[in-house]
Design a protein around this motif. Structure first.
Motif, short mmCIF file in Angstrom:
data_model
loop_
_atom_site.label_atom_id
_atom_site.label_comp_id
_atom_site.label_asym_id
_atom_site.label_seq_id
_atom_site.Cartn_x
_atom_site.Cartn_y
_atom_site.Cartn_z
N ARG A 132 0.79 -1.29 0.04
CA ARG A 132 0.07 -0.10 -0.10
C ARG A 132 0.88 1.37 0.15
N ASP A 133 1.92 1.35 0.77
CA ASP A 133 2.99 2.44 0.66
C ASP A 133 3.31 2.63 -0.56
N ILE A 134 3.89 1.49 -1.31
CA ILE A 134 4.44 1.64 -2.63
C ILE A 134 3.53 2.31 -3.68
N VAL A 135 2.16 1.59 -3.69
CA VAL A 135 1.08 1.98 -4.49
C VAL A 135 0.82 3.62 -4.40
N ARG A 136 0.81 4.08 -3.24
CA ARG A 136 0.58 5.38 -2.96
C ARG A 136 1.81 6.36 -3.54
N ARG A 137 2.97 5.77 -3.12
CA ARG A 137 4.10 6.71 -3.69
C ARG A 137 4.20 6.61 -5.11
N MET A 138 3.73 5.41 -5.79
CA MET A 138 3.75 5.61 -7.19
C MET A 138 3.00 6.63 -7.64
N ALA A 139 1.62 6.82 -7.15
CA ALA A 139 0.74 7.66 -7.43
C ALA A 139 1.42 8.92 -7.37
N ASP A 140 2.10 9.34 -6.37
CA ASP A 140 2.91 10.72 -5.96
C ASP A 140 3.93 11.00 -6.98
N THR A 141 4.65 9.83 -6.93
CA THR A 141 5.89 10.09 -7.92
C THR A 141 5.94 9.07 -9.14
N PRO A 142 5.13 9.08 -10.09
CA PRO A 142 5.08 8.17 -11.27
C PRO A 142 6.33 7.88 -11.84
N GLY A 143 6.57 6.93 -12.09
CA GLY A 143 8.06 6.49 -12.93
C GLY A 143 9.26 6.94 -12.19
N GLN A 144 9.23 7.18 -10.95
CA GLN A 144 10.28 7.44 -10.14
C GLN A 144 10.21 6.95 -8.69
N THR A 145 9.61 5.98 -8.62
CA THR A 145 9.36 5.16 -7.32
C THR A 145 10.67 4.23 -7.08
N LEU A 146 10.67 3.39 -7.93
CA LEU A 146 11.72 2.20 -7.63
C LEU A 146 12.94 2.46 -7.12
N PRO A 147 13.61 3.60 -7.65
CA PRO A 147 15.05 3.91 -7.14
C PRO A 147 15.13 4.59 -5.65
N GLN A 148 13.89 4.91 -5.13
CA GLN A 148 13.85 5.63 -3.57
C GLN A 148 14.11 4.57 -2.68
N SER A 149 14.51 5.20 -1.48
CA SER A 149 15.06 4.38 -0.58
C SER A 149 13.90 3.88 0.64
N VAL A 150 14.00 2.52 1.17
CA VAL A 150 13.15 1.95 1.89
C VAL A 150 12.74 2.79 3.11
N GLU A 151 13.80 3.35 3.41
CA GLU A 151 14.19 3.99 4.99
C GLU A 151 12.95 5.38 4.65
N ASP A 152 13.02 6.18 3.64
CA ASP A 152 12.35 7.16 3.31
C ASP A 152 10.68 6.91 3.27
N LEU A 153 10.27 5.67 2.88
CA LEU A 153 8.84 5.26 2.91
C LEU A 153 8.34 4.46 3.95
N MET A 154 9.05 3.64 4.57
CA MET A 154 8.59 2.68 5.65
C MET A 154 7.86 3.34 6.63
N THR A 155 6.91 2.63 7.51
CA THR A 155 6.23 3.22 8.45
C THR A 155 7.20 2.97 9.75
N LYS A 156 7.50 3.91 10.50
CA LYS A 156 8.49 3.81 11.41
C LYS A 156 7.89 3.33 12.87
N ASP A 157 6.62 3.81 12.97
CA ASP A 157 6.11 3.40 14.21
C ASP A 157 5.28 2.17 14.13
N VAL A 158 5.79 1.24 14.38
CA VAL A 158 5.47 -0.20 14.10
C VAL A 158 4.51 -0.80 15.23
N VAL A 159 3.16 -1.28 15.05
CA VAL A 159 2.53 -1.82 16.10
C VAL A 159 2.91 -3.30 16.15
N THR A 160 3.25 -4.01 17.10
CA THR A 160 3.68 -5.18 17.17
C THR A 160 2.59 -5.92 18.08
N CYS A 161 2.82 -7.28 18.19
CA CYS A 161 1.99 -8.14 19.38
C CYS A 161 3.05 -9.15 19.79
#
Ligand code: AMP
Length: 174
Positions: free
Chosen positions: A86-115
């Motif tokens: 879902r993060d990737i799809v949203r970013r693809m909509a925001d930066t068409p054609g330029q998403t794949l080279p972007q960094s994971v760190e920039d796109l990931m959700t940092k506040d992870v809910v765990t169990c």
């Protein structure tokens, strides 16, 4: 009109006739099923990428492993975030054609809910529904020990329901 042999049930009768299958405990037992039980069947595989990886790397992992999200770790293996399709799809909509080279760190959700393995599936399902996400890493004493998805929980519950229905049928038919 009721036949003459009919005896209206009394409070005492009802208490005696209550069977195990009708008890509140048995009807609610599924709410106590734990994450550890689900992991027993699913296993503890966790697919992760590194914070320094690119979205192209993540897309490859999602495709190869047929999954919808990856845990993001740093070199020592400590979880830093989570990144889903879902993060990737949203970013693809925001930066068409330029998403794949972007960094994971920039796109990931940092506040992870765990169990934890001791949490109930009902609780996990509630937190996923309220938080509007479908993946939850499982941590035992701070260490990653599995990943569960909303699909895992729903499938597990469906199997429980099938089993309960079969048991009821066996009790009725004999
Ligand atoms: P999902 O429904 O799991 O594809 O994720 C929807 C959004 O929630 C994405 O932005 C994910 O990065 C984020 N997300 C997924 N799982 C979690 C989680 N366990 N804790 C926090 N955020 C999450």
């Amino acid at each position: 009109m009721a036949p003459t042999s009919y005896q209206a049930p009394t409070r005492g009768d009802k208490a005696e006739r209550t069977t195990y299958s009708q008890s509140v405990e048995s009807n609610m037992s599924h709410t106590l099923t734990k994450v550890s039980k689900l992991l027993e069947g699913k296993g503890d595989a966790i697919f992760s990428v590194n914070v320094g990886d690119t979205i192209a790397d993540v897309v490859g992992v999602l495709k190869d492993k047929r999954i919808g999200a990856v845990v993001v770790t740093e070199a020592g293996g400590v979880m830093q975030g989570i990144l889903s399709e879902r993060d990737i799809v949203r970013r693809m909509a925001d930066t068409p054609g330029q998403t794949l080279p972007q960094s994971v760190e920039d796109l990931m959700t940092k506040d992870v809910v765990t169990c934890t393995p001791d949490d109930t599936l009902t609780d996990v399902l509630k937190r996923m529904t309220e938080g509007r996400f479908r993946h939850m890493p499982v941590l035992s004493e701070g260490r990653l020990c599995g990943m569960i998805t909303i699909g895992d929980v729903v499938n597990f519950r469906l199997k429980e329901l099938e089993y309960e229905a079969l048991r009821m049928k066996q009790m009725i038919v004999g």
